[in-house]
Design a protein around this motif. Structure first.
Motif, PDB file in Angstrom:
ATOM      1  N   PRO A  79       0.819  -1.211   0.000  1.00 36.94           N
ATOM      2  CA  PRO A  79       0.000   0.000   0.000  1.00 36.94           C
ATOM      3  C   PRO A  79       0.856   1.266   0.000  1.00 36.94           C
ATOM      4  CG  PRO A  79      -0.961  -1.611   1.471  1.00 36.94           C
ATOM      5  CD  PRO A  79       0.356  -2.191   1.019  1.00 36.94           C
ATOM      6  N   GLY A  80       0.498   2.193  -0.880  1.00 36.09           N
ATOM      7  CA  GLY A  80       1.242   3.436  -1.022  1.00 36.09           C
ATOM      8  C   GLY A  80       2.154   3.467  -2.224  1.00 36.09           C
ATOM      9  N   ASP A  81       2.405   2.298  -2.854  1.00 38.16           N
ATOM     10  CA  ASP A  81       3.269   2.261  -4.032  1.00 38.16           C
ATOM     11  C   ASP A  81       2.636   3.009  -5.200  1.00 38.16           C
ATOM     12  OD1 ASP A  81       5.078   0.714  -2.661  1.00 38.16           O
ATOM     13  OD2 ASP A  81       4.559  -1.174  -3.663  1.00 38.16           O
ATOM     14  N   LEU A  82       3.464   3.693  -5.982  1.00 37.52           N
ATOM     15  CA  LEU A  82       2.998   4.292  -7.231  1.00 37.52           C
ATOM     16  C   LEU A  82       2.976   3.200  -8.291  1.00 37.52           C
ATOM     17  CD1 LEU A  82       4.890   7.719  -7.372  1.00 37.52           C
ATOM     18  CD2 LEU A  82       2.670   7.177  -6.352  1.00 37.52           C
ATOM     19  N   VAL A  83       1.872   3.110  -9.032  1.00 34.47           N
ATOM     20  CA  VAL A  83       1.731   2.101 -10.083  1.00 34.47           C
ATOM     21  C   VAL A  83       1.602   2.816 -11.424  1.00 34.47           C
ATOM     22  CG1 VAL A  83       0.858   0.192  -8.714  1.00 34.47           C
ATOM     23  CG2 VAL A  83      -0.722   1.968  -9.432  1.00 34.47           C
ATOM     24  N   PHE A  84       2.304   2.282 -12.445  1.00 36.44           N
ATOM     25  CA  PHE A  84       2.414   2.953 -13.732  1.00 36.44           C
ATOM     26  C   PHE A  84       1.845   2.093 -14.854  1.00 36.44           C
ATOM     27  CE2 PHE A  84       5.772   4.560 -10.992  1.00 36.44           C
ATOM     28  CZ  PHE A  84       5.600   5.938 -11.105  1.00 36.44           C
ATOM     29  N   PHE A  85       1.190   2.767 -15.815  1.00 37.88           N
ATOM     30  CA  PHE A  85       0.460   2.069 -16.867  1.00 37.88           C
ATOM     31  C   PHE A  85       0.823   2.604 -18.258  1.00 37.88           C
ATOM     32  CE2 PHE A  85      -1.962   2.374 -12.989  1.00 37.88           C
ATOM     33  CZ  PHE A  85      -2.480   1.113 -12.788  1.00 37.88           C
ATOM     34  N   LYS A  86       0.615   1.744 -19.246  1.00 31.16           N
ATOM     35  CA  LYS A  86       0.719   2.122 -20.652  1.00 31.16           C
ATOM     36  C   LYS A  86      -0.660   1.944 -21.276  1.00 31.16           C
ATOM     37  CE  LYS A  86       2.412   3.199 -24.628  1.00 31.16           C
ATOM     38  NZ  LYS A  86       2.714   4.633 -24.901  1.00 31.16           N
ATOM     39  N   LEU A  87      -1.379   3.066 -21.466  1.00 29.05           N
ATOM     40  CA  LEU A  87      -2.766   3.010 -21.920  1.00 29.05           C
ATOM     41  C   LEU A  87      -2.943   3.368 -23.386  1.00 29.05           C
ATOM     42  CD1 LEU A  87      -4.538   4.807 -18.907  1.00 29.05           C
ATOM     43  CD2 LEU A  87      -3.945   2.380 -19.142  1.00 29.05           C
ATOM     44  N   ASP A  88      -2.104   4.255 -23.904  1.00 33.14           N
ATOM     45  CA  ASP A  88      -2.359   4.868 -25.203  1.00 33.14           C
ATOM     46  C   ASP A  88      -1.185   4.615 -26.156  1.00 33.14           C
ATOM     47  OD1 ASP A  88      -3.001   6.474 -27.369  1.00 33.14           O
ATOM     48  OD2 ASP A  88      -3.661   8.162 -26.149  1.00 33.14           O
ATOM     49  N   GLY A  89      -1.442   3.920 -27.248  1.00 36.11           N
ATOM     50  CA  GLY A  89      -0.404   3.616 -28.218  1.00 36.11           C
ATOM     51  C   GLY A  89       0.172   4.860 -28.878  1.00 36.11           C
ATOM     52  N   ARG A  90      -0.589   5.958 -28.873  1.00 39.13           N
ATOM     53  CA  ARG A  90      -0.118   7.186 -29.520  1.00 39.13           C
ATOM     54  C   ARG A  90       1.036   7.832 -28.763  1.00 39.13           C
ATOM     55  NH1 ARG A  90      -5.729  10.263 -29.726  1.00 39.13           N
ATOM     56  NH2 ARG A  90      -5.635   9.438 -27.598  1.00 39.13           N
ATOM     57  N   THR A  91       1.223   7.482 -27.490  1.00 39.89           N
ATOM     58  CA  THR A  91       2.315   8.076 -26.713  1.00 39.89           C
ATOM     59  C   THR A  91       3.620   7.295 -26.885  1.00 39.89           C
ATOM     60  OG1 THR A  91       1.663   6.816 -24.736  1.00 39.89           O
ATOM     61  CG2 THR A  91       0.721   9.014 -24.987  1.00 39.89           C
TER      62      THR A  91
END
Length: 359
Positions: free
Chosen positions: A289-301
């Motif tokens: 709990p408290g960790d930053l979680v990172f995502f790849k959502l958009d192929g345009r980026t």
């Protein structure tokens, strides 16, 4: 024999049954809590286990400090072996056990997070042996068991219908936040709201960073914060973690999700291997709990990480839940609109998770 006398044995049997059920329920509750605490990887190789008593924290009984690997961290355990706190090398966020709290957002989800975890920011990054240092002893004495707002409490001061809070100068520093203004070129579900709203846009005041750069708010972005702006609001403006003006200017927490994910800050508990589907983490059990979680959502980026949130732990259905600011709900949320806020399974966010950092 009266009717009342006839019912006596049956009433006694019923009472005994109720007592037995209550006792069983209490036993199961205790056992489930023990099982949850036992999930902490105590079976990992212990490199150092000094039997040190905790320093002046108001705790009762003997506490011991235990070193674990992957990531390198220190646990504080109570006399019965229960985990009281976790400190990770290189990270300033610490997870402390405290009074149970419930976080809900009925307008957007049925998920309900009930937790005894309180995530706080320490004045210095943790390092092996820091439990012996005076700065930590003073900090721990002040905050272990404290009900002062932690990162979770602060984060939920910006969700849907959160009440406005003003400081002594009349500036509204908390309250229901938007994601950003409507994009005139966007459509619902497709860039409907503009990104790039930071904490100073939400506040509506200029802000001078430590490197001397002054940022000016945009009126159309008032009361708004995008995903990284939300993280900077909670951890930076409110919890006082240093902030960069951009991804390149100054030192501290970068401006974007991509900058945060690729920075050297804190401890990378799930390494960023890439942005494609093949780079989805094989396991997320290491999350705390408290960790930053990172995502790849958009192929345009292209190769950029484009979304960030804060992991909150398990909801009452056992799913791993996170909070972030999103355009679909128009602000910070643990809601399910536009994608369920779960990191487990194969849902939208679970399948696009790429890394995690303990700041």
């Amino acid at each position: 024999m009266s009717a009342k006398t006839k019912r006596g044995p049956r009433q006694a049997l019923h009472a005994a049954t109720v007592i037995a059920l209550l006792a069983a329920s209490a036993y199961l509750t205790v056992e489930l809590r023990k099982e949850e605490q036992a999930k902490a990887p105590a079976i990992q190789a212990v490199t150092d286990t000094p039997a040190l008593k905790s320093s002046g924290s108001g705790l009762s009984g003997k506490q011991t400090w235990e070193r674990l690997k992957s990531p390198a961290r220190t646990l504080l355990r109570g006399e019965n072996g229960e985990i009281l706190a976790t400190f990770t090398d290189g990270a300033r966020t610490a997870t402390l056990t405290g009074p149970s709290r419930s976080f809900t957002e009925p307008a957007s989800t049925k998920s309900r997070v009930v937790t005894e975890d309180w995530v706080r920011l320490m004045p210095e990054p943790w390092r092996k042996g820091a439990e012996r240092e005076q700065w930590f002893k003073d900090w721990f004495k002040e905050f272990f068991g404290s009900k002062e707002d932690d990162l979770f409490a602060i984060a939920f001061q910006y969700v849907d219908q959160a009440p406005v809070k003003k400081d002594s100068e009349g500036i509204a520093y908390a309250g229901d936040a938007n994601f950003g203004p409507i994009n005139p070129k966007g459509t619902p579900g497709n860039d409907y709201r503009l990104e790039e709203s930071d904490f100073y846009d939400y506040l509506g005041i200029p802000y001078t960073f430590r490197n001397g750069t002054t940022a000016q708010p945009e009126a159309i972005r008032a009361r708004s914060m995008d995903c990284s702006g939300f993280i900077r609001t909670v951890l930076g403006y409110r919890a006082r973690f240093p902030l960069m003006a951009t991804d390149k200017l100054g030192d501290g927490l970068p401006r974007t999700a991509n900058g945060m994910a690729r920075s050297d800050l804190g401890a990378d508990v799930i390494e960023l291997e890439g942005v494609g589907p093949e780079s989805r983490p094989k396991s997320i059990d290491v999350l705390q709990p408290g960790d930053l979680v990172f995502f790849k959502l958009d192929g345009r980026t292209k190769d950029r990480i484009d979304h960030v949130g804060i992991y909150m732990g398990h909801d009452t259905d056992g799913h791993k839940i996170f909070v972030s600011s999103r355009e679909e709900v128009n602000g910070p949320t643990i809601g399910d609109k536009g994608g369920t806020s779960r990191l487990d399974g194969n849902g939208y966010y679970a399948s696009t998770l790429r890394s995690a950092k303990r700041l």
